[in-house]
Design a protein around this motif. Sequence first.
Motif, PDB file in Angstrom:
ATOM      1  N   ASN A 222       5.785   8.892   7.602  1.00  0.00           N
ATOM      2  CA  ASN A 222       6.998   9.064   6.796  1.00  0.00           C
ATOM      3  C   ASN A 222       7.342   7.791   6.024  1.00  0.00           C
ATOM      4  N   GLY A 223       6.312   7.148   5.493  1.00  0.00           N
ATOM      5  CA  GLY A 223       6.518   5.942   4.698  1.00  0.00           C
ATOM      6  C   GLY A 223       6.726   4.680   5.498  1.00  0.00           C
ATOM      7  N   ARG A 224       6.604   4.756   6.812  1.00  0.00           N
ATOM      8  CA  ARG A 224       6.814   3.597   7.680  1.00  0.00           C
ATOM      9  C   ARG A 224       5.470   3.083   8.194  1.00  0.00           C
ATOM     10  N   TRP A 225       5.249   1.794   8.031  1.00  0.00           N
ATOM     11  CA  TRP A 225       4.026   1.172   8.538  1.00  0.00           C
ATOM     12  C   TRP A 225       4.132   1.080  10.056  1.00  0.00           C
ATOM     13  N   VAL A 226       3.149   1.658  10.762  1.00  0.00           N
ATOM     14  CA  VAL A 226       3.209   1.714  12.220  1.00  0.00           C
ATOM     15  C   VAL A 226       1.887   1.257  12.812  1.00  0.00           C
ATOM     16  N   ARG A 227       1.948   0.897  14.092  1.00  0.00           N
ATOM     17  CA  ARG A 227       0.750   0.606  14.894  1.00  0.00           C
ATOM     18  C   ARG A 227       0.775   1.535  16.088  1.00  0.00           C
TER      19      ARG A 227
ATOM     20  N   LEU B 191       0.817  -1.206   0.000  1.00  0.00           N
ATOM     21  CA  LEU B 191       0.000   0.000   0.000  1.00  0.00           C
ATOM     22  C   LEU B 191       0.853   1.258   0.000  1.00  0.00           C
ATOM     23  N   CYS B 192       1.971   1.200   0.690  1.00  0.00           N
ATOM     24  CA  CYS B 192       2.825   2.384   0.834  1.00  0.00           C
ATOM     25  C   CYS B 192       3.763   2.599  -0.348  1.00  0.00           C
ATOM     26  N   ARG B 193       3.988   1.563  -1.150  1.00  0.00           N
ATOM     27  CA  ARG B 193       4.924   1.668  -2.283  1.00  0.00           C
ATOM     28  C   ARG B 193       4.214   1.200  -3.556  1.00  0.00           C
ATOM     29  N   PRO B 194       3.298   2.002  -4.101  1.00  0.00           N
ATOM     30  CA  PRO B 194       2.551   1.555  -5.292  1.00  0.00           C
ATOM     31  C   PRO B 194       3.430   1.404  -6.528  1.00  0.00           C
TER      32      PRO B 194
END
Length: 623
Positions: free
Chosen positions: A255-260, A180-183
Amino acid sequence: MSKIRILPEILSNKIAAGEVVARPASVVKELVENSIDAGSTRIIVEIEQGGRRLIRVSDNGEGMGRDDALLSLERYATSKIAKDPDLFAIRTLGFRGEALPSIASVSRFTLVTRATSTDVGTQIEVAGGRINSLCDVGAPCGTLISVGSLFYNTPARRKFLKSIDTEMGHIADTIASMALCRPAVQFRLSHNSRIVRNWAPAADPTDRVADVLGTAIKKELLPVDRVSGDIEIRGWITSPRMNRSTARGIHLFVNGRWVRDRVIQHALFAGYAGRLMKGLYPVAVLFIDVPFDQVDVNVHPTKHEIRFIRQKFVHDVLKDTVADVLRQSDPTRWKVPESASAQLDQGPSSVSEPHSGFTRRPAPEINPHDARQIDRQDRTARSTASAVAADNQPRISSATDAIHAVTSPINPVDRSGDTIRQAPLWKRRFFADLVVIGQYRGTYIICESSDGLMLIDQHAAHERIVFEQLKRQSDERRPTVQRLLLPETIDLGFREAQILEKLVPQLDRFGLEIEPFGGNTFVVKSVPTLVHSGGVAALVTQLIEKTAEIGVNAEMKTIMDGCLMVMACHHAIRAHHQLAGEQIKAMLKQLDACDNPSHCPHGRPVWIQWALKDLEKQFQRIC
């Protein structure tokens, strides 16, 4: 002999692996993040037996030379940071230098890599943290890492792995979030030599979202795009009707990082407040960009947790952004009639001038010290006037009759007096323009709209009306109250009395006047006009229980909103109540004046609709 000793490097790597490598999905996450940092445009992930037997990740990134490949297996060796200031402005996904040595210490590890500047690749084989072989090989540019027999030398960790399907599900979710973050990057995932997903590069990010979350969700996506100071929020959310029973549909990136991150999740839920029932979750893909030095990602080895320097500011911006998008996307928002459109097209000259005899009298200045006393006097006067008027008018004896009593200050009526109000150029008449067909089981109002057939939940609709009326009167600090002929006393337990004592000053703003009566006893002297005077004890008990559920230490605004929900629900008409045609029309007009007429205060939908085209398809009138 000293009792304290320095642990061997292999043992320390195994300990570090306990934090970094929790399950096969953790290995995939670390390896894919390295591939993204290397500038890869194609990442292939191959899994066997849910990651127990094999995890292989290959990419076409910049690769590594021989020396860098050896150094990458040393703890705290990284190309991402070099100086202290770099740690406080991290721009890459990886930076700790722990992942590869930790993974290699608990598996049979093979690294094959070739830098774009060299003609030969390097292969390194590691078993349990020990290098077994190092040689030159022919390889394409990029890196291929194979992780076999994960946790083979730590059987206690291996036996805690879940089933193959469960572990594979976690891996698929991890890859989906990164996709999802890097189409622009191709991601291919296979399991036991069978391709599970293959996401080709997407020029339009919306296509990638639809590809990952499902094509059916594409038409429900609501774009989010907001810049506030140095914070940028973009992405998509869905309407409250598109919800899920778990939070798996929420994908957050900083900032492009997948977080919880709990702060971001709480802000998202706060934006949906009043539109989603408890236990339901929205679908969202949100990208939050903040200056790199304004966020700390060095909180946990997994890098899922982060901390914002301006945490409250980020929270409030996201909450307001989500709420604004949902408000603007509500289909019951302002609709401009054709006559109003024609007037608007004529330009400013079509706006009528104020009446020449109208003069605005300046409001007298009031000393803030006397404001409360004046408010009390005004409220008492209005209460007395209400009591006098009650002698000549029938009392509100039921919630059904209350529909006529709940009137809205919005959409003022023109009067032929000294004051002339200009008629609005457009009116919100989404509900008032509906053609009422009738009632179904005394619970749902059946209406015909220009788009199809509509059902309205009369309890949810009336609950929303009463809630917003109470809230408006509270905000204006001018509640209309009715004094109880016989004040009602309520005996409570110690804990309940402590809670009510805290609520008393705030409830007074709503017109619910309660005073201590000694010990754990309280006396109720007046209630809001919008709320039944019957069942006062039950109402107060419910308010206390709601406060205890929310938490007595929560923000007072949150507690008061919960209390307003209880009052509105307590007063609203119930199911299986027959309404007259005039009562239904009055309710629809009042619903148009609400800020959020599509959901009750608890988040349940007020109305649902079937398009005419869908109905004709059901009856096979069209194909």
